[in-house]
Design a protein around this motif. Structure first.
Motif, PDB file in Angstrom:
ATOM      1  N   LYS A 141     -18.536 -19.932   5.380  1.00 42.18           N
ATOM      2  CA  LYS A 141     -18.611 -20.307   3.967  1.00 42.18           C
ATOM      3  C   LYS A 141     -19.313 -21.648   3.754  1.00 42.18           C
ATOM      4  CE  LYS A 141     -14.654 -17.561   2.834  1.00 42.18           C
ATOM      5  NZ  LYS A 141     -13.367 -17.428   2.264  1.00 42.18           N
ATOM      6  N   LEU A 142     -19.561 -22.372   4.836  1.00 42.15           N
ATOM      7  CA  LEU A 142     -20.234 -23.663   4.725  1.00 42.15           C
ATOM      8  C   LEU A 142     -21.741 -23.469   4.629  1.00 42.15           C
ATOM      9  CD1 LEU A 142     -18.497 -26.087   7.241  1.00 42.15           C
ATOM     10  CD2 LEU A 142     -18.674 -26.331   4.770  1.00 42.15           C
ATOM     11  N   SER A 143     -22.368 -24.231   3.746  1.00 41.04           N
ATOM     12  CA  SER A 143     -23.827 -24.167   3.605  1.00 41.04           C
ATOM     13  C   SER A 143     -24.489 -25.466   4.053  1.00 41.04           C
ATOM     14  CB  SER A 143     -24.186 -23.875   2.140  1.00 41.04           C
ATOM     15  OG  SER A 143     -23.645 -24.882   1.305  1.00 41.04           O
ATOM     16  N   ILE A 144     -23.703 -26.354   4.647  1.00 46.27           N
ATOM     17  CA  ILE A 144     -24.215 -27.613   5.184  1.00 46.27           C
ATOM     18  C   ILE A 144     -23.593 -27.845   6.553  1.00 46.27           C
ATOM     19  CG2 ILE A 144     -24.622 -28.673   2.919  1.00 46.27           C
ATOM     20  CD1 ILE A 144     -21.985 -30.246   3.309  1.00 46.27           C
ATOM     21  N   PRO A 145     -24.182 -28.725   7.367  1.00 43.66           N
ATOM     22  CA  PRO A 145     -23.583 -29.034   8.668  1.00 43.66           C
ATOM     23  C   PRO A 145     -22.232 -29.729   8.525  1.00 43.66           C
ATOM     24  CG  PRO A 145     -25.877 -29.736   8.611  1.00 43.66           C
ATOM     25  CD  PRO A 145     -25.506 -29.342   7.205  1.00 43.66           C
ATOM     26  N   LEU A 146     -21.378 -29.485   9.489  1.00 42.24           N
ATOM     27  CA  LEU A 146     -20.059 -30.095   9.566  1.00 42.24           C
ATOM     28  C   LEU A 146     -20.019 -31.000  10.792  1.00 42.24           C
ATOM     29  CD1 LEU A 146     -16.973 -30.348   8.995  1.00 42.24           C
ATOM     30  CD2 LEU A 146     -16.692 -28.247  10.332  1.00 42.24           C
ATOM     31  N   THR A 147     -19.620 -32.251  10.598  1.00 39.77           N
ATOM     32  CA  THR A 147     -19.409 -33.169  11.709  1.00 39.77           C
ATOM     33  C   THR A 147     -17.915 -33.423  11.803  1.00 39.77           C
ATOM     34  OG1 THR A 147     -21.541 -34.254  11.382  1.00 39.77           O
ATOM     35  CG2 THR A 147     -19.891 -35.476  12.626  1.00 39.77           C
ATOM     36  N   VAL A 148     -17.340 -33.093  12.962  1.00 41.67           N
ATOM     37  CA  VAL A 148     -15.925 -33.340  13.204  1.00 41.67           C
ATOM     38  C   VAL A 148     -15.836 -34.537  14.144  1.00 41.67           C
ATOM     39  CG1 VAL A 148     -13.750 -32.421  14.091  1.00 41.67           C
ATOM     40  CG2 VAL A 148     -15.351 -30.909  12.894  1.00 41.67           C
ATOM     41  N   VAL A 149     -15.212 -35.598  13.664  1.00 35.29           N
ATOM     42  CA  VAL A 149     -15.111 -36.842  14.412  1.00 35.29           C
ATOM     43  C   VAL A 149     -13.731 -36.913  15.067  1.00 35.29           C
ATOM     44  CG1 VAL A 149     -15.284 -39.355  14.246  1.00 35.29           C
ATOM     45  CG2 VAL A 149     -16.588 -37.913  12.664  1.00 35.29           C
ATOM     46  N   PRO A 150     -13.684 -37.084  16.392  1.00 32.26           N
ATOM     47  CA  PRO A 150     -12.383 -37.220  17.050  1.00 32.26           C
ATOM     48  C   PRO A 150     -11.626 -38.421  16.498  1.00 32.26           C
ATOM     49  CG  PRO A 150     -14.125 -36.881  18.670  1.00 32.26           C
ATOM     50  CD  PRO A 150     -14.790 -37.124  17.342  1.00 32.26           C
ATOM     51  N   GLY A 151     -10.386 -38.220  16.150  1.00 33.26           N
ATOM     52  CA  GLY A 151      -9.587 -39.281  15.567  1.00 33.26           C
ATOM     53  C   GLY A 151      -9.263 -40.416  16.515  1.00 33.26           C
ATOM     54  N   THR A 152      -9.584 -40.253  17.788  1.00 36.95           N
ATOM     55  CA  THR A 152      -9.268 -41.274  18.790  1.00 36.95           C
ATOM     56  C   THR A 152     -10.408 -42.258  19.034  1.00 36.95           C
ATOM     57  OG1 THR A 152     -10.030 -39.777  20.524  1.00 36.95           O
ATOM     58  CG2 THR A 152      -7.655 -39.784  20.032  1.00 36.95           C
ATOM     59  N   LEU A 153     -11.554 -42.069  18.378  1.00 42.31           N
ATOM     60  CA  LEU A 153     -12.682 -42.967  18.630  1.00 42.31           C
ATOM     61  C   LEU A 153     -12.336 -44.395  18.207  1.00 42.31           C
ATOM     62  CD1 LEU A 153     -15.848 -40.954  17.523  1.00 42.31           C
ATOM     63  CD2 LEU A 153     -14.927 -41.272  19.825  1.00 42.31           C
ATOM     64  N   THR A 154     -12.755 -45.342  19.044  1.00 40.58           N
ATOM     65  CA  THR A 154     -12.546 -46.753  18.736  1.00 40.58           C
ATOM     66  C   THR A 154     -13.715 -47.263  17.896  1.00 40.58           C
ATOM     67  OG1 THR A 154     -13.748 -47.511  20.677  1.00 40.58           O
ATOM     68  CG2 THR A 154     -11.369 -47.093  20.958  1.00 40.58           C
ATOM     69  N   GLU A 155     -13.560 -48.460  17.374  1.00 42.27           N
ATOM     70  CA  GLU A 155     -14.636 -49.094  16.593  1.00 42.27           C
ATOM     71  C   GLU A 155     -15.912 -49.196  17.432  1.00 42.27           C
ATOM     72  OE1 GLU A 155     -16.100 -50.898  13.115  1.00 42.27           O
ATOM     73  OE2 GLU A 155     -14.113 -50.081  13.422  1.00 42.27           O
ATOM     74  N   GLU A 156     -15.775 -49.605  18.689  1.00 42.34           N
ATOM     75  CA  GLU A 156     -16.926 -49.741  19.572  1.00 42.34           C
ATOM     76  C   GLU A 156     -17.607 -48.393  19.797  1.00 42.34           C
ATOM     77  OE1 GLU A 156     -13.798 -50.978  20.410  1.00 42.34           O
ATOM     78  OE2 GLU A 156     -14.315 -52.986  19.700  1.00 42.34           O
ATOM     79  N   GLN A 157     -16.829 -47.351  20.007  1.00 48.98           N
ATOM     80  CA  GLN A 157     -17.395 -46.019  20.203  1.00 48.98           C
ATOM     81  C   GLN A 157     -18.094 -45.539  18.946  1.00 48.98           C
ATOM     82  OE1 GLN A 157     -13.646 -44.289  21.460  1.00 48.98           O
ATOM     83  NE2 GLN A 157     -14.456 -43.907  23.514  1.00 48.98           N
ATOM     84  N   LEU A 158     -17.525 -45.804  17.781  1.00 45.55           N
ATOM     85  CA  LEU A 158     -18.164 -45.410  16.530  1.00 45.55           C
ATOM     86  C   LEU A 158     -19.517 -46.096  16.365  1.00 45.55           C
ATOM     87  CD1 LEU A 158     -15.169 -45.409  14.048  1.00 45.55           C
ATOM     88  CD2 LEU A 158     -16.586 -43.455  14.657  1.00 45.55           C
ATOM     89  N   LEU A 159     -19.589 -47.345  16.694  1.00 46.35           N
ATOM     90  CA  LEU A 159     -20.849 -48.071  16.558  1.00 46.35           C
ATOM     91  C   LEU A 159     -21.915 -47.533  17.499  1.00 46.35           C
ATOM     92  CD1 LEU A 159     -19.443 -51.680  16.110  1.00 46.35           C
ATOM     93  CD2 LEU A 159     -20.605 -50.285  14.379  1.00 46.35           C
ATOM     94  N   VAL A 160     -21.515 -47.058  18.669  1.00 48.95           N
ATOM     95  CA  VAL A 160     -22.472 -46.499  19.629  1.00 48.95           C
ATOM     96  C   VAL A 160     -22.974 -45.132  19.187  1.00 48.95           C
ATOM     97  CG1 VAL A 160     -22.685 -45.583  21.985  1.00 48.95           C
ATOM     98  CG2 VAL A 160     -21.569 -47.783  21.608  1.00 48.95           C
ATOM     99  N   VAL A 161     -22.085 -44.277  18.677  1.00 55.63           N
ATOM    100  CA  VAL A 161     -22.468 -42.898  18.356  1.00 55.63           C
ATOM    101  C   VAL A 161     -23.138 -42.749  17.005  1.00 55.63           C
ATOM    102  CG1 VAL A 161     -20.733 -41.874  19.866  1.00 55.63           C
ATOM    103  CG2 VAL A 161     -20.204 -42.215  17.455  1.00 55.63           C
ATOM    104  N   THR A 162     -23.130 -43.770  16.183  1.00 53.33           N
ATOM    105  CA  THR A 162     -23.750 -43.648  14.882  1.00 53.33           C
ATOM    106  C   THR A 162     -25.108 -44.288  14.904  1.00 53.33           C
ATOM    107  OG1 THR A 162     -22.636 -45.651  14.103  1.00 53.33           O
ATOM    108  CG2 THR A 162     -21.594 -43.532  13.599  1.00 53.33           C
TER     109      THR A 162
END
Length: 165
Positions: free
Chosen positions: A144-165
């Protein structure tokens, strides 16, 4: 020009990252991820809160009061999270309030707003699983989705978020 999903997405319009607000622990990670991605790509963030409908049709005055209370609470939630997005991106997010079933209203908003490019959800890390919306949209609801879905693991740290974005 389309965005790969058949939806019009002219280059002059920024990519919109939609985050569904709730009170889950993983929301913060999803919100930061979407904000960092928007900031790094010249995009924007949109926030959606869905209030559940009450069924007090016999007492319309009570239903109206309850609806207004839910709306006020939803607007407070939106404003609180909008401040975070503004701090992280330098831009105010798009704000959406809907009433009804969360799944149905989310899918309806995506269909009604062709500027929304990507849905970002945080996955729960507890024993109860990733969360009902993530479970639905990665299972039966994926078609039913017509756009991409990004599921972000709830355990990511601030440092990990900055690297993956």
């Amino acid at each position: 020009m389309t965005d790969g999903t058949g939806r019009e997405h002219p280059e002059k319009f920024p990519r919109i990252f939609l985050v569904v607000l709730d009170e889950s622990a993983e929301l913060g990670v999803a919100l930061k991820y979407a904000s960092y991605r928007a900031r790094n790509s010249g995009g924007r963030v949109a926030l959606l809160v869905v209030t559940e409908s009450a069924d007090f049709q016999h007492w319309m005055a009570v239903e109206d009061i309850m609806r207004e209370e839910r709306r006020t609470e939803a607007e407070q939630i939106l404003q609180r999270h909008a401040r975070v997005v503004n701090e992280l991106t330098g831009k105010m997010p798009g704000l959406y309030v809907r009433e009804g079933n969360r799944r149905e209203e989310l899918l309806r908003l995506i269909e009604e707003e062709p500027s929304i490019s990507i849905l970002v959800l945080g996955a729960g890390t507890g024993p109860e699983g990733p969360g009902p919306l993530v479970s639905y949209l990665t299972g039966k609801g994926v078609s039913k989705l017509s756009i991409p879905l990004t599921v972000v693991p709830g355990t990511l740290t601030e440092e990990q978020l900055l690297v993956v974005t």
